[in-house]
Write an enzyme that holds these catalytic residues in place. Structure first.
Site, short mmCIF file in Angstrom:
data_model
loop_
_atom_site.label_atom_id
_atom_site.label_comp_id
_atom_site.label_asym_id
_atom_site.label_seq_id
_atom_site.Cartn_x
_atom_site.Cartn_y
_atom_site.Cartn_z
N GLU A 1 33.68 47.55 95.90
CA GLU A 1 32.65 46.73 96.86
C GLU A 1 33.04 45.38 96.39
OE1 GLU A 1 30.76 47.41 99.75
OE2 GLU A 1 31.47 49.50 99.34
N ASP B 1 34.43 41.86 110.76
CA ASP B 1 34.68 43.51 111.21
C ASP B 1 33.89 43.82 112.11
OD1 ASP B 1 32.18 43.30 109.99
OD2 ASP B 1 32.48 45.00 108.52
#
Length: 437
Positions: free
Chosen positions: A173, A189
C-alpha cells in the site's frame, strides 16, 4: 519510491459482473450502507455474534458506574464473551467485575472472561464497568465477540502474526512496513480521496465510517479537525448510496478546508493521534480483517500464512472480490459445489488450496493493464508457501517478483525489499537476490 499505491477499483456487490476471473473487484467500503445500516452491518461484521444492545449508560460522579445490557439473538449460546467499547478521550477504565479482566488501548477498553460464562440463545446479560470519569457518557462502538460465533475471538491471527501480515500489506500500500495512518491522496481512481492505513475512500462509504467513529470519540472543540467535513462527506455518501457508483468528486470537501492536510494532522498531532488511529484500526478490522478470518474459518483454512494472504486480498479486492477468488480456487480444485470446509474435501490440502488461490489472484491482477502493476504483491505469499513458512515464525524478505515465481510475462512492481521479523519489526537489507524459493 515514496508512497506509490497500486489501487484496484473497489465497488459494491450490486456492481459485481464477472468475466471469468478477469474482473474481480476491490473494496473501498463496498456496500457500506447508510449510517444506520453501516452501524448494524459493521457491528455484526466485527463481532460475528448476533446481539441487541438494550442498555448502554455510564453515570458519572458519584456513581462512576457503567452498564451495558445485551441480548444474544444468535443461534448458539455464548460461552466466553469479549466486550470492547470506546470511552471519551482521557477516560480510564479502572475496575474488573468478578470473572472479568480488561486491557485498554487508547480509548478502547476490552473486557475478557477469566472463567466460562454461558449466555443462552435469546438470553440477556448485564455487564458492569467503572472508569475515572466524573461526567456521564454513552460507550461508543460496543463490540461483542465470542468463540461460539466463529469470529475473531476464535481462529484469527496471533498479535505478532497480525503485525507481520499488516507489515506486508503496508509494503504493497505505501512501500513501507510502517502503517501509514496519516496518508491521504487523490489518486484519481474515481473514488475521491484515498486515506489512511487501508485506503479508506471518501467516495465509497468507508472514509465516512472512520470519521463517524472519530466524531464519537472527540469533538471539534476538543481538536477534531475532521468533524467539519461531515456535511460534505454525507452529501457524497448519499450520492454513492443512491447511485451505487463510486464518487470521484471532492468538491464538497474542498470548499470546507484542506482535507489531506487535516487528515494527516489528525494522526500527526500527539493529542488526537490515539483516537484517530483507534478508529482506523477499528474500521479496518470490521471491514477487512474479521471478514477474512471468518472466511478462513468457514473453509477450514488454519495456517497464519493462508490467513495473511486472505487478509491482504480482502483489503486489496474487497469482500466481494476476495470471495470470488475463494470460489474460483475451490472450483479449480474440484469443489465447484463450494462445499465447506474445503480442506479435506476430496483430499484437498491447504498447501494446494493456497497455491490455487494465489494463482487466481495473480491472474486477476495481471488481466488488467492498470492492475498488473500490483502483481508482485501475490508473489511474496507464494514464496512463503514454497518455503513452508506457514506460521510466519521465521524472518523473511519480500525479495520476490511474480516473474520469479511464474515467468517473465509479468512486469516488476518495484516494491522496496524489506526484511520482516516474526514480531513484526523490520529493516531494509543492504543487498538481496530475487528468488521465489
Amino acid at each position: 519510491m515514496g508512497n506509490r499505491r497500486y489501487e484496484v477499483p473497489r465497488v459494491g456487490s450490486w456492481q459485481l459482473v464477472l468475466a471469468g476471473m478477469a474482473a474481480t473487484f476491490v473494496a473501498c467500503g463496498a456496500d457500506a450502507g447508510g449510517p444506520e445500516e453501516r452501524s448494524g452491518t459493521v457491528q455484526q461484521a466485527l463481532s460475528t455474534c448476533s446481539y441487541t444492545i438494550t442498555t448502554n449508560t455510564y453515570q458519572g460522579s458519584p456513581e462512576y458506574w457503567g452498564t451495558i445490557t445485551f441480548r444474544n439473538t444468535g443461534t448458539s449460546a455464548m460461552t466466553s464473551p469479549q466486550i470492547a467499547f470506546s470511552v471519551p478521550s482521557g477516560v480510564v477504565c479502572d475496575y474488573d467485575e468478578p470473572g472479568w479482566t480488561h486491557t485498554q488501548s487508547g480509548t478502547t477498553c476490552t473486557y475478557s472472561r477469566t472463567s466460562s460464562l454461558t449466555i443462552g440463545v435469546n438470553a440477556s446479560y448485564t455487564f458492569y464497568y467503572s472508569t475515572n470519569s466524573t461526567a456521564s457518557f454513552t460507550a461508543a462502538n460496543v463490540q461483542i465477540s465470542d468463540p461460539s460465533c466463529g469470529g475473531s475471538g476464535s481462529g484469527g491471527l496471533t498479535a505478532n502474526q497480525k503485525k507481520v501480515a499488516e507489515a506486508l500489506t503496508s509494503i504493497w500500500e505505501n512501500d513501507t512496513p510502517a502503517i501509514n495512518y496519516a496518508y491521504s491522496e487523490n489518486i484519481y481512481d474515481g473514488r475521491g480521496y484515498t486515506n489512511g492505513r487501508a485506503g479508506f475512500c471518501t467516495g465509497t462509504g468507508d472514509a465516512i465510517m472512520v470519521i463517524e467513529c472519530y466524531n464519537g470519540l472527540r469533538s471539534a472543540a476538543n481538536g477534531n479537525l475532521m468533524a467539519r467535513y461531515m456535511p460534505g462527506l454525507t452529501t457524497i455518501n448519499n450520492r454513492f448510496l443512491s447511485t451505487g457508483e463510486s464518487q470521484a468528486s471532492t468538491a464538497e470537501l474542498d470548499v470546507i478546508g484542506n482535507w489531506r492536510s487535516d487528515w494527516a494532522a489528525s494522526y500527526n498531532n500527539t493529542t488526537t493521534r490515539a483516537d484517530f488511529k483507534s478508529c482506523q484500526d477499528q474500521i479496518n478490522d470490521r471491514l477487512y480483517y474479521t471478514p477474512a478470518m471468518n472466511e478462513a474459518m468457514k473453509w477450514g483454512l488454519t495456517t497464519a500464512l493462508t490467513k495473511a494472504a486472505l487478509y491482504d486480498a480482502f483489503i486489496n479486492h474487497g469482500e466481494d472480490g476476495a470471495r470470488s477468488l475463494i470460489s474460483a480456487a475451490n472450483s479449480a480444485l474440484g469443489n465447484a459445489g463450494q462445499v465447506a470446509p474445503v480442506i479435506g474435501y476430496n483430499g484437498i490440502t491447504e498447501n494446494a488450496w493456497l497455491q490455487k488461490f494465489l494463482e487466481k489472484r495473480r491472474n486477476t491482477l495481471a488481466a488488467d493493464s492498470t492492475w498488473i502493476e500490483a502483481v508482485d504483491r501475490v508473489a511474496a505469499y507464494e514464496k512463503l508457501r514454497r518455503q513452508g513458512n506457514w506460521s510466519l515464525a521465521t524472518a523473511f524478505r519480500n525479495d520476490v517478483r511474480a516473474r520469479d515465481c511464474w515467468g517473465t510475462a509479468y512486469p516488476s512492481s518495484g516494491y522496496t525489499v524489506r526484511n520482516i521479523n516474526p514480531d513484526g519489526t523490520w529493516s531494509t537489507p543492504s543487498s538481496y537476490t530475487y528468488s521465489c524459493n
